[in-house]
Design a protein around this motif. Structure first.
Motif, mmCIF file in Angstrom:
data_model
loop_
_atom_site.group_PDB
_atom_site.id
_atom_site.type_symbol
_atom_site.label_atom_id
_atom_site.label_comp_id
_atom_site.label_asym_id
_atom_site.label_seq_id
_atom_site.Cartn_x
_atom_site.Cartn_y
_atom_site.Cartn_z
ATOM 1 N N LEU A 5 -8.160 8.236 4.523
ATOM 2 C CA LEU A 5 -8.265 9.393 5.404
ATOM 3 C C LEU A 5 -9.294 10.408 4.916
ATOM 4 C CD1 LEU A 5 -4.485 10.006 6.235
ATOM 5 C CD2 LEU A 5 -6.232 8.993 7.716
ATOM 6 N N GLY A 6 -9.929 10.129 3.805
ATOM 7 C CA GLY A 6 -10.931 11.044 3.277
ATOM 8 C C GLY A 6 -10.346 12.294 2.653
ATOM 9 N N LEU A 7 -9.079 12.254 2.255
ATOM 10 C CA LEU A 7 -8.427 13.405 1.631
ATOM 11 C C LEU A 7 -8.578 13.314 0.111
ATOM 12 C CD1 LEU A 7 -5.130 13.457 3.735
ATOM 13 C CD2 LEU A 7 -7.179 14.851 4.060
ATOM 14 N N THR A 8 -8.786 14.440 -0.522
ATOM 15 C CA THR A 8 -9.009 14.455 -1.963
ATOM 16 C C THR A 8 -7.763 14.809 -2.767
ATOM 17 O OG1 THR A 8 -9.756 16.761 -1.845
ATOM 18 C CG2 THR A 8 -11.441 15.030 -1.702
ATOM 19 N N ALA A 49 3.429 17.323 8.316
ATOM 20 C CA ALA A 49 2.758 16.478 9.302
ATOM 21 C C ALA A 49 1.636 15.655 8.662
ATOM 22 C CB ALA A 49 2.209 17.334 10.438
ATOM 23 N N SER A 50 0.864 16.286 7.770
ATOM 24 C CA SER A 50 -0.222 15.561 7.104
ATOM 25 C C SER A 50 0.322 14.526 6.125
ATOM 26 C CB SER A 50 -1.141 16.543 6.361
ATOM 27 O OG SER A 50 -1.795 17.400 7.275
ATOM 28 N N GLN A 51 1.441 14.838 5.455
ATOM 29 C CA GLN A 51 2.071 13.861 4.578
ATOM 30 C C GLN A 51 2.545 12.647 5.381
ATOM 31 O OE1 GLN A 51 5.208 15.728 2.370
ATOM 32 N NE2 GLN A 51 3.853 17.199 1.364
ATOM 33 N N GLN A 52 3.116 12.903 6.550
ATOM 34 C CA GLN A 52 3.579 11.802 7.384
ATOM 35 C C GLN A 52 2.409 10.966 7.893
ATOM 36 O OE1 GLN A 52 5.846 14.262 10.093
ATOM 37 N NE2 GLN A 52 7.798 13.589 9.209
ATOM 38 N N ALA A 53 1.296 11.620 8.234
ATOM 39 C CA ALA A 53 0.107 10.894 8.692
ATOM 40 C C ALA A 53 -0.460 10.036 7.574
ATOM 41 C CB ALA A 53 -0.947 11.884 9.186
ATOM 42 N N ALA A 54 -0.535 10.604 6.367
ATOM 43 C CA ALA A 54 -1.026 9.832 5.223
ATOM 44 C C ALA A 54 -0.113 8.651 4.947
ATOM 45 C CB ALA A 54 -1.141 10.730 3.994
ATOM 46 N N ALA A 55 1.189 8.859 5.080
ATOM 47 C CA ALA A 55 2.144 7.780 4.838
ATOM 48 C C ALA A 55 2.005 6.665 5.860
ATOM 49 C CB ALA A 55 3.568 8.328 4.850
ATOM 50 N N SER A 56 1.713 7.028 7.125
ATOM 51 C CA SER A 56 1.593 6.005 8.166
ATOM 52 C C SER A 56 0.423 5.065 7.881
ATOM 53 C CB SER A 56 1.418 6.665 9.534
ATOM 54 O OG SER A 56 0.151 7.283 9.657
ATOM 55 N N VAL A 57 -0.641 5.597 7.283
ATOM 56 C CA VAL A 57 -1.770 4.766 6.868
ATOM 57 C C VAL A 57 -1.454 4.067 5.542
ATOM 58 C CG1 VAL A 57 -4.195 4.796 6.154
ATOM 59 C CG2 VAL A 57 -3.446 6.214 8.069
ATOM 60 N N GLY A 58 -0.909 4.835 4.621
ATOM 61 C CA GLY A 58 -0.682 4.301 3.282
ATOM 62 C C GLY A 58 0.400 3.245 3.195
ATOM 63 N N GLN A 59 1.441 3.327 4.054
ATOM 64 C CA GLN A 59 2.489 2.310 4.009
ATOM 65 C C GLN A 59 1.935 0.931 4.344
ATOM 66 O OE1 GLN A 59 5.542 3.887 6.580
ATOM 67 N NE2 GLN A 59 6.532 5.039 4.930
ATOM 68 N N LEU A 60 1.025 0.873 5.294
ATOM 69 C CA LEU A 60 0.397 -0.397 5.647
ATOM 70 C C LEU A 60 -0.462 -0.912 4.497
ATOM 71 C CD1 LEU A 60 -0.078 -2.527 7.831
ATOM 72 C CD2 LEU A 60 -1.971 -1.143 8.679
ATOM 73 N N VAL A 61 -1.261 -0.022 3.921
ATOM 74 C CA VAL A 61 -2.106 -0.407 2.780
ATOM 75 C C VAL A 61 -1.244 -0.894 1.622
ATOM 76 C CG1 VAL A 61 -3.739 0.462 1.055
ATOM 77 C CG2 VAL A 61 -3.939 1.199 3.443
ATOM 78 N N LEU A 62 -0.174 -0.155 1.341
ATOM 79 C CA LEU A 62 0.690 -0.477 0.209
ATOM 80 C C LEU A 62 1.398 -1.811 0.420
ATOM 81 C CD1 LEU A 62 1.663 0.794 -2.479
ATOM 82 C CD2 LEU A 62 3.568 1.795 -1.203
ATOM 83 N N VAL A 87 12.031 -4.161 -5.786
ATOM 84 C CA VAL A 87 11.043 -3.167 -6.179
ATOM 85 C C VAL A 87 11.202 -1.929 -5.304
ATOM 86 C CG1 VAL A 87 8.577 -2.618 -6.361
ATOM 87 C CG2 VAL A 87 9.397 -4.911 -6.952
ATOM 88 N N VAL A 88 11.277 -0.774 -5.923
ATOM 89 C CA VAL A 88 11.225 0.498 -5.194
ATOM 90 C C VAL A 88 9.872 1.114 -5.500
ATOM 91 C CG1 VAL A 88 12.217 2.791 -4.897
ATOM 92 C CG2 VAL A 88 13.718 0.824 -5.259
ATOM 93 N N SER A 89 9.027 1.186 -4.506
ATOM 94 C CA SER A 89 7.635 1.576 -4.715
ATOM 95 C C SER A 89 7.331 2.936 -4.115
ATOM 96 C CB SER A 89 6.707 0.535 -4.084
ATOM 97 O OG SER A 89 5.361 0.956 -4.132
ATOM 98 N N SER A 90 6.853 3.828 -4.940
ATOM 99 C CA SER A 90 6.229 5.049 -4.429
ATOM 100 C C SER A 90 4.787 4.714 -4.073
ATOM 101 C CB SER A 90 6.266 6.140 -5.496
ATOM 102 O OG SER A 90 7.585 6.515 -5.788
ATOM 103 N N GLY A 91 4.046 5.702 -3.600
ATOM 104 C CA GLY A 91 2.616 5.506 -3.426
ATOM 105 C C GLY A 91 2.110 5.429 -2.006
ATOM 106 N N ALA A 92 3.000 5.491 -0.985
ATOM 107 C CA ALA A 92 2.507 5.378 0.389
ATOM 108 C C ALA A 92 1.598 6.535 0.757
ATOM 109 C CB ALA A 92 3.691 5.302 1.359
ATOM 110 N N ILE A 93 2.024 7.755 0.462
ATOM 111 C CA ILE A 93 1.186 8.909 0.786
ATOM 112 C C ILE A 93 -0.093 8.873 -0.038
ATOM 113 C CG2 ILE A 93 1.026 11.437 0.696
ATOM 114 C CD1 ILE A 93 3.987 11.570 1.385
ATOM 115 N N ALA A 94 0.036 8.595 -1.336
ATOM 116 C CA ALA A 94 -1.143 8.540 -2.206
ATOM 117 C C ALA A 94 -2.109 7.457 -1.760
ATOM 118 C CB ALA A 94 -0.704 8.312 -3.652
#
Length: 374
Positions: free
Chosen positions: A75-78, A85-98, A62-69
């Motif tokens: 992070l409370g981002l809409t 930098a913000s994309q990387q921060a979102a990815a650091s949280v989102g990769q774990l969630v994903l 599986v190749v999964s997008s969606g880490a940043i989303a």
């Protein structure tokens, strides 16, 4: 993409449905929403379809997008941030969630998941390329479902794949896949934007003639891809000998079953070797060689090795073993290949026949086995 060896539409769908090893790419829009982050219902439906294909005897990556989303809501981002930098921060949280979401969903089927994070640099370097290949192969042998994503926490604007559609095409060749299935929020390739109405689904693509009049758009709010990147990735994979199915994630069961939905892209001719695929599509060019017309004809049409006599100039500070672009007299890309000399050494050899060179330098500048026409 057409040619004497292109598959027929019927055999293309049969090849996808019967593929022993499959890469499945899932887009951000198929997994997440701006309001609620990951959608567990849609994720479970996708996993059910993949698990059914695995249970039927296939090896699936599986190749999964969606880490940043996936990182936006925590992070409370809409909306997807624009700065790196913000994309990387979102990815650091989102990769774990994903990763946790994929793992929990596959656990319902008794399947173990392994996460593999890659950057463009990982696949452009031959040693890293082989390491990724070995890791994915070992996960397969151990019965683990590999979930691959771009490592957005460290990727920069200069080294990003740009979208996971291209990553999926590269992974498909990396693991020797028999088919690539691209799942998104659209039913397939249309001759226009289906959101505007009046667009017709293109069911089969056997060659470039089937793409005449097709207009591909760009990505949505959650992702970076869009139909243009999916079309590009499908053509990349098909050109390298891998049949492709582009379909809606809502029809994942049918796409991974009989493959009668979406758009099927026929594979073009024989599959490139792993090394030649790396040279053509993955490696970064460390420099360029300018060729005369005779040398272009020899390497492109004659499939012969490049000799120093056909080189008219060099660009860049490359070293023996690097990949270089081979340019025609008008500057157009004619081929790519692995150069056998350092730039400084080759500079003294330009335009000289083998008979005029020292014995130790009388070898091809780029051997035919390490050369791929552009």
């Amino acid at each position: 993409m057409g040619g004497a060896h292109a598959s027929t539409p019927l055999s293309t769908r049969a090849a996808v449905s019967g593929a022993r090893r499959v890469v499945v790419k899932v887009g951000s829009s198929a997994l997440t929403s701006l309001a609620g982050g990951l959608d567990p219902v849609r994720l479970d439906a996708l996993v059910d379809a993949v698990a059914a294909r695995v249970a039927a005897g296939a090896d699936v990556v599986v190749v999964s997008s969606g880490a940043i989303a996936a990182g936006l809501a925590p992070l409370g981002l809409t909306r997807r941030p624009r700065d790196l930098a913000s994309q990387q921060a979102a990815a650091s949280v989102g990769q774990l969630v994903l990763a946790q979401a994929w793992s929990a969903s596959f656990a319902r089927h008794g399947r173990t998941v392994g996460q593999v994070l890659l950057t463009a640099e990982d696949l452009s370097r031959r040693s890293n390329h082989r390491n990724a290949q070995r890791t994915l192969e070992r996960l397969r042998v151990l019965g683990v479902v590999a979930v691959v994503n771009e490592n957005d926490t460290v990727a920069t604007a200069e080294i990003r794949f740009g979208d996971n559609d291209r990553l999926a095409a590269l992974v498909a060749h990396l693991v020797g896949a028999d088919a690539l299935v691209l799942l998104s929020d659209v039913a397939g390739l249309h001759d226009g934007d289906p959101r505007l109405g009046g667009a017709t689904l293109v069911r089969e693509v056997g060659g470039d003639g089937d793409l005449l009049g097709v207009s591909a758009g760009t990505g949505g709010a959650l992702g970076t891809g869009g139909m243009a990147s999916k079309l590009s990735a499908a053509r990349l994979a098909a050109d390298a000998g891998v049949p492709v199915l582009l379909a809606s994630a809502a029809e994942a069961g049918a796409a991974l079953g009989a493959a009668e939905v979406g758009t099927a892209f026929a594979a073009r001719g024989a599959r490139l070797s792993a090394r030649k695929f790396w040279v053509r599509h993955t490696a970064d060019a460390a420099g360029a060689l300018h060729l005369d017309a005779g040398a272009v004809a020899a390497v492109v049409t004659g499939r012969r090795s490049l000799l120093a006599a056909g080189v008219t100039g060099t660009e860049g500070e490359f070293h023996a073993g690097d990949v270089v672009d081979l340019l025609a007299p008008d500057g157009a890309l004619a081929a790519r290949g692995v150069v056998a000399f350092d730039a400084a050494e080759l500079h003294t050899m330009v335009g000289r026949s083998s008979a005029d060179l020292p014995v130790e330098l009388r070898r091809p500048v780029v051997h035919a086995d390490d050369l791929v026409a552009g």
